[in-house]
Design an enzyme around this catalytic site. Sequence first.
Site, PDB file in Angstrom:
ATOM      1  N   ASN A 216      19.201 -19.365  76.798  1.00 17.02           N
ATOM      2  CA  ASN A 216      18.316 -18.643  75.998  1.00 17.02           C
ATOM      3  C   ASN A 216      19.040 -16.964  76.049  1.00 17.02           C
ATOM      4  OD1 ASN A 216      15.799 -17.635  75.162  1.00 17.02           O
ATOM      5  ND2 ASN A 216      15.786 -16.222  76.931  1.00 17.02           N
ATOM      6  N   VAL A 217      19.034 -16.602  74.793  1.00 16.08           N
ATOM      7  CA  VAL A 217      19.515 -15.263  74.653  1.00 16.08           C
ATOM      8  C   VAL A 217      18.367 -14.329  74.110  1.00 16.08           C
ATOM      9  CG1 VAL A 217      21.239 -13.556  73.421  1.00 16.08           C
ATOM     10  CG2 VAL A 217      21.793 -16.074  73.464  1.00 16.08           C
TER      11      VAL A 217
ATOM     12  N   THR B  59      15.938 -10.212  74.496  1.00 15.77           N
ATOM     13  CA  THR B  59      15.979  -8.903  74.820  1.00 15.77           C
ATOM     14  C   THR B  59      14.938  -8.547  75.808  1.00 15.77           C
ATOM     15  OG1 THR B  59      16.952  -8.449  72.712  1.00 15.77           O
ATOM     16  CG2 THR B  59      15.982  -6.597  73.827  1.00 15.77           C
TER      17      THR B  59
ATOM     18  N   GLU C 155      20.158 -19.348  70.227  1.00 11.26           N
ATOM     19  CA  GLU C 155      20.083 -18.214  69.301  1.00 11.26           C
ATOM     20  C   GLU C 155      21.506 -18.156  68.661  1.00 11.26           C
ATOM     21  OE1 GLU C 155      18.394 -18.271  72.330  1.00 11.26           O
ATOM     22  OE2 GLU C 155      16.603 -17.444  71.908  1.00 11.26           O
TER      23      GLU C 155
ATOM     24  N   GLU D 249       6.687   2.347  75.600  1.00 12.45           N
ATOM     25  CA  GLU D 249       6.895   1.129  74.848  1.00 12.45           C
ATOM     26  C   GLU D 249       6.664   1.118  73.367  1.00 12.45           C
ATOM     27  OE1 GLU D 249       7.995  -1.778  74.995  1.00 12.45           O
ATOM     28  OE2 GLU D 249       8.591  -2.389  77.174  1.00 12.45           O
TER      29      GLU D 249
END
Lengths: 478, 68
Positions: free
Chosen positions: A162-163, A165, A226, A277
């Site tokens: 998994n890649v 953010t 990804e 956020e």
Amino acid sequence: MAKTYKDLREFLQTLEEEGQLVRVAGPVNPEPDLGAIGRAAADIKNGPAVLVENIRGYRYSMVTNVHGSWKNHALMLGMDKDATVKEQFEELNRRWDKFPVTPKVVSREEAPCKQNTITEDINLFELLPLYRINEQDGGFFLSKASVVTGDPEFPDDFNKLNVGTYRIQVKDKDRVGIQALAFHDIAVQLEKAERENKPLPIAITLGNTPLVTFMASTPVGYNQNEYEFVGALQDGVPTEIVKADTCDHLWVPAGAEVVIEGYIIPRHRVVEGPFGEFPGSYSGARLQCEIQITRITHRDNPIFENLYLGVPWTEIDYLMALNTSVPLYKQLKESMPEVVAVNAMYTHGMGVIISTKVRYGGYGKGVAFRLLSTPHGMPYSKIVIIVDEFVDPFNLEQVMWALTTRVKPDKDVSLIENCPGMPLDPSSFPAGMHTKMIIDATTPVAPEPNPRETQLLEKPVGSEAWDAVLRDLLKKGN
Amino acid sequence: MICPRCDSDKIKVMVKSPVGDEWEVYVCEKCWFSWRSTETINVLPKFRLDDEKIRNMQMIPPIPPLGK
Ligand SMILES: [Zn+2]
């Protein structure tokens, strides 16, 4: 073949050539200047990326707002910088179907990210000009890292690499906190490791080619790699990866500016946050995971790429606009070919507008149900608007027309209580649960009665020809 | 020195500026708030922390039971 970039530096060069990058010679203070620069760049229409060359107390430079405008977004795709949002959406849809494109594995010697190695006296501040992004943040954050983790149960399954953010708070020179939300892929892997009380190996990569960053924040399926998507979005040109130094099943982008390797400390949670956020408010402090850093590799003169986020729109809203819309469109289209386009650009898909043909009465609501059971839509999407196939969901004037002329609130607006929600949505209560609202703004189709049958106006004959004539006259400056 | 967020006196110097003598960064070892010596810090009352608030904080993600 569209232009592609091997690393961040090639992209920054293109941005500069196209007038979409400015340099601040400095010196500037880390606070409040670096956050303020990101905010200001986002506030400018078609805002540029900003490279800050000299920051007080630090050795290296920092770049922000790299993805922060539609022009930069188009250049990321190798398109003309004036390509419209709809054109970029359609181009992404076309390239998406080239998935999977196997990445090119390069040797350690060939990978720029391995030019320098640090294993002792690790100090993030030596390499990265860290700074507080928003005033009430609990510390200094990495907001734009592409984080690589594997599945402890199937470490050799490349599809399960998994890649993603995730926001990262610097806690010490060699230790950082990470937000692993329960519905994100990394949480699945972490749970497997924590059941066995084992550390989860992790690689935090910074300063990547823009499509790696783009894919890292794209909600694709757990079994979709990804890097194979990056190759697809590069129109078939494979992206280059190299094996991590500390873990045989982790692969990192070969051209990354900085690669931070380590492990998530199992069964350990400490205070993380608060952090400003993307919904434009602070998300409170919570007990979250921490990473022990064991090794850093980096390029010569590394550039720290980080983004500002706050009241929309900021860089993150451009980054998450189409990479949220396209996968949702593809996932819907698979089972519902009537769907024409999906606009999930608002607040990371908390608001979604879908245009679709209505196959039979009530179909609009069915399309909404499908959206609300996709991996991203289930927790994120709160307000879903369905419009007819002739309404452009990226054109809010048309969407407002559909709302005002197609919605009978007593039957077309549905509220569904106690559904999965997004904790960062400040209206969700308890954090992470919300009520869904579906607005069916499509024209009724049988067997739904439509007692007020209406006739859409057609364009007068000759409108298109006149359009061309008028544009021509405008060009001549008449 | 005390932490501007939780008033703890368990503060350490996390790091000094790599170039010149420009600043230091401090961190609270109780609530992990960190700040730079050159900053004006004003933690809003709603973001201040105490033992009870830390004890009752939500955990993300929850820690699963140990396997057999
Ligand atoms: Zn404290």
